[in-house]
Design a protein around this motif. Structure first.
Motif, PDB file in Angstrom:
ATOM      1  N   TYR A  58      22.406  49.490  32.820  1.00 15.74           N
ATOM      2  CA  TYR A  58      23.127  48.532  33.652  1.00 15.74           C
ATOM      3  C   TYR A  58      24.620  48.695  33.409  1.00 15.74           C
ATOM      4  N   MET A  59      25.391  48.469  34.463  1.00 15.32           N
ATOM      5  CA  MET A  59      26.844  48.576  34.347  1.00 15.32           C
ATOM      6  C   MET A  59      27.502  47.295  34.858  1.00 15.32           C
ATOM      7  N   ALA A  60      28.612  46.933  34.234  1.00 14.22           N
ATOM      8  CA  ALA A  60      29.452  45.830  34.686  1.00 14.22           C
ATOM      9  C   ALA A  60      30.892  46.192  34.373  1.00 14.22           C
ATOM     10  N   THR A  61      31.808  45.412  34.884  1.00 15.70           N
ATOM     11  CA  THR A  61      33.226  45.635  34.625  1.00 15.70           C
ATOM     12  C   THR A  61      33.847  44.341  34.125  1.00 15.70           C
ATOM     13  N   SER A  62      34.537  44.422  33.021  1.00 17.94           N
ATOM     14  CA  SER A  62      35.315  43.274  32.553  1.00 17.94           C
ATOM     15  C   SER A  62      36.746  43.448  33.046  1.00 17.94           C
ATOM     16  N   VAL A  63      37.253  42.414  33.669  1.00 12.44           N
ATOM     17  CA  VAL A  63      38.603  42.442  34.236  1.00 12.44           C
ATOM     18  C   VAL A  63      39.472  41.494  33.418  1.00 12.44           C
ATOM     19  N   LEU A  64      40.452  42.046  32.732  1.00 11.19           N
ATOM     20  CA  LEU A  64      41.345  41.272  31.873  1.00 11.19           C
ATOM     21  C   LEU A  64      42.678  41.099  32.571  1.00 11.19           C
ATOM     22  N   THR A  65      43.128  39.858  32.679  1.00  2.00           N
ATOM     23  CA  THR A  65      44.364  39.558  33.391  1.00  2.00           C
ATOM     24  C   THR A  65      45.219  38.635  32.543  1.00  2.00           C
ATOM     25  N   ALA A  66      46.524  38.861  32.544  1.00  4.08           N
ATOM     26  CA  ALA A  66      47.448  37.983  31.824  1.00  4.08           C
ATOM     27  C   ALA A  66      48.812  38.069  32.473  1.00  4.08           C
ATOM     28  N   LYS A  67      49.683  37.123  32.124  1.00  2.00           N
ATOM     29  CA  LYS A  67      51.057  37.142  32.611  1.00  2.00           C
ATOM     30  C   LYS A  67      51.956  37.759  31.542  1.00  2.00           C
ATOM     31  N   LEU A  68      52.663  38.824  31.946  1.00  2.00           N
ATOM     32  CA  LEU A  68      53.675  39.453  31.118  1.00  2.00           C
ATOM     33  C   LEU A  68      55.025  39.211  31.784  1.00  2.00           C
ATOM     34  N   PHE A  69      55.909  38.499  31.079  1.00  2.00           N
ATOM     35  CA  PHE A  69      57.206  38.152  31.665  1.00  2.00           C
ATOM     36  C   PHE A  69      57.045  37.443  33.003  1.00  2.00           C
ATOM     37  N   GLY A  70      55.976  36.623  33.098  1.00  2.09           N
ATOM     38  CA  GLY A  70      55.758  35.854  34.312  1.00  2.09           C
ATOM     39  C   GLY A  70      55.091  36.622  35.430  1.00  2.09           C
TER      40      GLY A  70
END
Length: 560
Positions: A162-174
């Motif tokens: 099985y495959m999945a994708t983890s999507v990591l998101t953050a604010k850098l300098f807004g």
């Protein structure tokens, strides 16, 4: 359980890249790292790995991934992780119930009197442990933030990749920036429907650290209890205790011959345990040390004046003890029989007897033998000169090893043997302390399999001290993590789980897989267990080697 070795590099810092020919907006790049979830990641660790994660698991267990984001050299705001549905690469099977949490850090001020040689860090320090169920989190500059991804694999999941994708998101300098990490999960045909290892963690309903509990026996109070019990069952605990003497209501007195007992609150407690899947019920002890550690036991008696449920204590061989228990125990036995619960119950007499108070313990035990015959006696014990007074022996893992021949003889005589850990043993022994490698918590239940031990007991599911979020130790007496393996939620009456609680559940599931292989090929199963439990206080804790052993176990169980 999980879990293939995961070392994925999404990055260890946030960098600014100026595109050629561009004079203004920088191109922001988010970097992160994923590491095997058996590795505790501290906030200032240097981490590295690969750009993918993988896990191996049986059907009916749990797979876990740990993705670590590092904020060097600048802070990250609103870090969050989304994971797509795990989809079978060949076939139509899908896995749902992916849970994303963030590993929090808590302090411990005390590491015990004899720290292990593989202690991760001496106290005082901040340790990774609670699993925070927030939608996003803040990461200070130069800090790591582990993300904990758990997949609950259905029993009927179709085997395969099985495959999945983890999507990591953050604010850098807004500015929002993100990266994706592929996650691969291999599901084997091996299946866990339920686990056979007997496990109990004692719990309390008296307080929530700094938070007030709802009024005793109110609907909200019972709701809190159900939350605890359900969480224990979800983590493969199948025994739980009932505070028998403190739940009953008494009128009259045994001395006057008019003692009456109301089982209403007792029944509600036990019924909840049964409804939530607990297979056995432990009745709280009725004998207590008279004072110092080696002093004789005294027993607790009650009457209609006990509006606070505390009762009073009298010598085990006193007329008052005989009067009270000659009424209580027959009534207790008859009530359990009427409710159909008799075969579910065991009784504790007096916790942790030692050589010098063994005689008074045996006298107290004989009260149950005399007036409620047939109810087994279970005890955490630090001595073994009580043959005939105990049916389920629960020494520490240290005493188990020291007196292993004796406990083998008790098993041969038809009795049961468990082991327990608490503030002891320390040193090299496996335990749940917060400063130990996480694999040592998981290997507790490989010890169960390696030495054919029937169960495991720990006293501290939620025995929170004041400020449990500020310090997981209790002064200079109880090492960090000993009093509890979950935390009281700050904004509700719920609980917050921990990575140690996850590792313990995974170890119970490991035990079940080893037991299944043992039914097919005992020599092969024992050979695998011996790879990591070398002796009662010696273990192979290499994580990569452990993952290889787990894979061998899953493959052996999945053969036609």
């Amino acid at each position: 359980m999980h879990q293939g070795f995961i070392t994925i590099m999404v990055g260890a810092f946030a960098s600014l890249l100026i595109c050629p020919g561009a004079s203004a907006a920088p191109k922001l790049k988010l970097h992160a790292v994923a590491i095997d979830p058996l590795i505790k990641v501290f906030q200032d660790d240097k981490v590295a790995g690969e750009k993918h994660g993988s896990a191996d698991a049986a059907r009916g267990e749990h797979a876990t991934f740990q993705v670590v984001v590092t904020s060097s050299p600048v802070e990250l705001k609103d870090l969050h992780c989304d994971v797509t549905t795990f989809t079978q690469t060949a076939g139509t099977g899908q896995l749902l119930e992916t849970n994303v949490r963030y590993v929090g850090y808590v302090a411990s001020s005390y590491s015990g009197s004899k720290p292990a040689s593989d202690q991760l860090r001496p106290a005082p320090a901040m340790y990774p442990d609670p699993l925070l169920e927030t939608t996003s989190t803040y990461v200070a500059a130069g800090s790591n933030q582990p993300v904990w991804i758990t997949v609950n694999i259905p029993i009927d999941a179709e085997p395969g990749d099985y495959m999945a994708t983890s999507v990591l998101t953050a604010k850098l300098f807004g500015v929002d920036t993100s990266t994706t990490i592929p996650l691969k999960l291999k599901v084997y045909p091996a299946t866990i429907t339920k686990t056979r290892l007997n496990v109990t963690n004692w719990f309390q309903m008296w307080h929530r650290g700094d938070q007030p509990m709802p009024e005793k026996f109110s609907p909200a109070w019972w709701d809190v209890m159900r939350t605890y019990i359900r969480n224990m069952a979800e983590h493969r605990q199948n025994w739980a205790r009932v505070e028998t003497l403190w739940l009953l209501k008494y009128t009259g007195s045994a001395a006057n011959g008019d003692l009456k007992i109301d089982f209403t609150n007792f029944d509600k407690w036990v019924q909840m345990l049964v409804d939530e899947g607990m297979e056995k019920i432990e009745s709280l002890q009725y004998a207590w040390r008279g004072g110092k550690w080696e002093e004789p036991y005294v027993v607790e008696i009650h009457d209609g004046n006990d509006i606070d449920y505390k009762g009073r204590r009298v010598p085990v061989d006193s007329p008052e003890a005989e009067e009270f228990y000659s009424v209580l125990f027959p009534a207790f036995h008859a009530h359990l029989t009427e409710k159909g619960w008799l075969d579910k119950f065991v009784q504790h007499v007096g916790d942790e007897p030692v050589v010098k108070n063994a005689d008074s313990y045996t006298t107290a035990s004989n009260l149950l033998r005399k007036y409620a015959p047939g109810i087994p006696i279970m005890e955490a014990c630090l001595a073994h000169n009580m043959v005939g007074a105990i049916d389920i022996w629960v020494p520490t893992v240290e005493h188990l090893g020291q007196d292993f021949k004796f406990y083998q003889e008790r098993k041969a005589a038809g009795e049961k043997v468990w082991f327990y850990t608490c503030v002891q043993p320390q040193g090299e022994y496996a335990n749940r302390f917060i400063d130990l490698p996480l694999i040592k918590t998981r290997l507790l239940h490989w010890i169960n399999y390696r030495y054919d031990i029937d169960g495991y007991l720990h006293w501290g599911y939620n025995f929170w001290r004041p400020h449990p979020w500020d310090n997981t130790a209790d002064g200079s007496k109880l090492p960090g993590g000993d009093t509890h393996i979950v935390y009281p939620a700050k904004d509700s009456l719920g609980i917050v789980e921990s990575i140690r609680w996850e590792a313990m559940r995974d170890g119970i599931e490991d035990h079940e897989l080893l037991s299944q292989l043992g039914e097919k090929n005992p020599e092969a199963a024992m050979e695998l267990a011996k790879k990591h439990v070398l002796d009662f206080d010696k273990y192979n804790t290499d994580v990569e080697a452990f993952r290889a052993t787990r894979k061998t176990l899953l493959e052996a169980l999945s053969k036609e």
